[in-house]
Design a protein around this motif. Structure first.
Motif, mmCIF file in Angstrom:
data_model
loop_
_atom_site.group_PDB
_atom_site.id
_atom_site.type_symbol
_atom_site.label_atom_id
_atom_site.label_comp_id
_atom_site.label_asym_id
_atom_site.label_seq_id
_atom_site.Cartn_x
_atom_site.Cartn_y
_atom_site.Cartn_z
ATOM 1 N N ALA A 16 0.836 -1.207 0.000
ATOM 2 C CA ALA A 16 0.000 0.000 0.000
ATOM 3 C C ALA A 16 0.874 1.261 0.000
ATOM 4 O O ALA A 16 0.599 2.217 -0.735
ATOM 5 C CB ALA A 16 -0.925 -0.005 1.215
ATOM 6 N N GLU A 17 1.933 1.263 0.811
ATOM 7 C CA GLU A 17 2.812 2.432 0.860
ATOM 8 C C GLU A 17 3.497 2.684 -0.467
ATOM 9 O O GLU A 17 3.570 3.810 -0.946
ATOM 10 C CB GLU A 17 3.872 2.225 1.968
ATOM 11 N N ARG A 18 3.985 1.629 -1.113
ATOM 12 C CA ARG A 18 4.670 1.782 -2.399
ATOM 13 C C ARG A 18 3.698 2.195 -3.503
ATOM 14 O O ARG A 18 4.044 2.975 -4.386
ATOM 15 C CB ARG A 18 5.380 0.485 -2.798
ATOM 16 N N MET A 19 2.478 1.672 -3.476
ATOM 17 C CA MET A 19 1.494 2.085 -4.480
ATOM 18 C C MET A 19 1.193 3.575 -4.343
ATOM 19 O O MET A 19 1.036 4.277 -5.340
ATOM 20 C CB MET A 19 0.200 1.270 -4.337
ATOM 21 N N TRP A 20 1.119 4.069 -3.111
ATOM 22 C CA TRP A 20 0.879 5.490 -2.898
ATOM 23 C C TRP A 20 2.098 6.307 -3.311
ATOM 24 O O TRP A 20 1.966 7.338 -3.980
ATOM 25 C CB TRP A 20 0.536 5.729 -1.431
ATOM 26 N N ALA A 21 3.279 5.849 -2.938
ATOM 27 C CA ALA A 21 4.499 6.618 -3.205
ATOM 28 C C ALA A 21 4.890 6.607 -4.678
ATOM 29 O O ALA A 21 5.528 7.546 -5.150
ATOM 30 C CB ALA A 21 5.655 6.071 -2.363
ATOM 31 N N GLN A 23 3.020 6.767 -7.382
ATOM 32 C CA GLN A 23 2.064 7.328 -8.338
ATOM 33 C C GLN A 23 2.831 8.160 -9.361
ATOM 34 O O GLN A 23 3.705 8.950 -9.003
ATOM 35 C CB GLN A 23 1.048 8.204 -7.617
ATOM 36 N N ARG A 26 3.290 11.883 -8.875
ATOM 37 C CA ARG A 26 4.192 12.276 -7.787
ATOM 38 C C ARG A 26 5.649 12.169 -8.224
ATOM 39 O O ARG A 26 6.496 12.900 -7.738
ATOM 40 C CB ARG A 26 3.972 11.391 -6.557
ATOM 41 N N SER A 57 9.767 16.822 -6.770
ATOM 42 C CA SER A 57 9.578 15.438 -7.211
ATOM 43 C C SER A 57 10.925 14.801 -7.515
ATOM 44 O O SER A 57 11.931 15.510 -7.652
ATOM 45 C CB SER A 57 8.708 15.414 -8.474
#
Length: 197
Positions: A16-21, A23, A26, A57
């Motif tokens: 979940a953290e990697r999917m958010w990070a 993007q 981003r 970024s």
């Protein structure tokens, strides 16, 4: 079973953290290269704007490394971009090794549970003989459950690891292409940055 449960929770959290990070917006903001080129072309790029680009970024950090050396030869500018790109790629891969390790060790934890279950089965056989079916079934059940649990955690973890690894590789390639567009425009090898917009 407890280590397998801990691994499953950790795998879900890391994914979940990697999917958010990871993007795309981003990592590689839309039109960043075109905006930077517009500022460079109009001599409107100062130290504050360079800091903002760097802070915005991973692509901004790669581009900023090149912009610092934009008055040098193309090769020097490319070297600084490649060096910054390697650091950013390492940052994008954060936690992927942990996820890959979870995918590798959970089947082994399941196998360990199988071995422990079979040891209990043989201990029950040696203590009570073959007549107590409930004791035998309990040990065999434990062995099968831990094996299945290990595989249930390992398979999705491996899929997530491979997916995220491919996503990181694609993002790194895209960052390289975007940075190369800017280098080519600054050093006059492209007339305009229309394709970067």
């Amino acid at each position: 079973m407890l280590p397998i449960v801990v691994c499953s929770v950790l795998a879900v959290a890391l994914f979940a953290e990697r999917m958010w990070a990871l993007q795309r917006g981003r990592i590689i903001p839309r039109h960043l290269v075109a905006q930077v080129w517009h500022k460079v072309k109009n001599d409107a790029l100062d130290a504050n704007q360079l800091r903002e680009i760097r802070a915005g970024s991973p692509l901004g950090r790669v581009i900023a490394a090149g912009l610092v050396n934009m008055h040098h030869d193309r090769e020097i500018m490319m070297e600084s971009i490649e060096d910054a790109g390697r650091h950013e790629a390492h940052g994008l891969e954060r936690y992927l090794n942990t996820l890959g390790t979870i995918a590798a060790i959970t089947p082994l934890l399941g196998l360990l549970g199988t071995v422990i279950g079979m040891i209990k089965v043989f201990a029950a056989i040696s203590a009570q003989g073959l007549g107590d079916a409930a004791a035998l079934a309990g040990g065999i059940s434990e062995a099968l459950i831990t094996t299945a649990a290990g595989l249930v955690v390992a398979i999705p973890s491996l899929i997530a690891y491979r997916y995220l690894r491919g996503k990181v590789d694609a993002l790194v390639v895209d960052m390289e292409q975007e940075s190369l567009k800017l280098v080519e425009v600054i050093h006059g090898q492209r007339d305009r940055l229309g394709s970067a917009a």
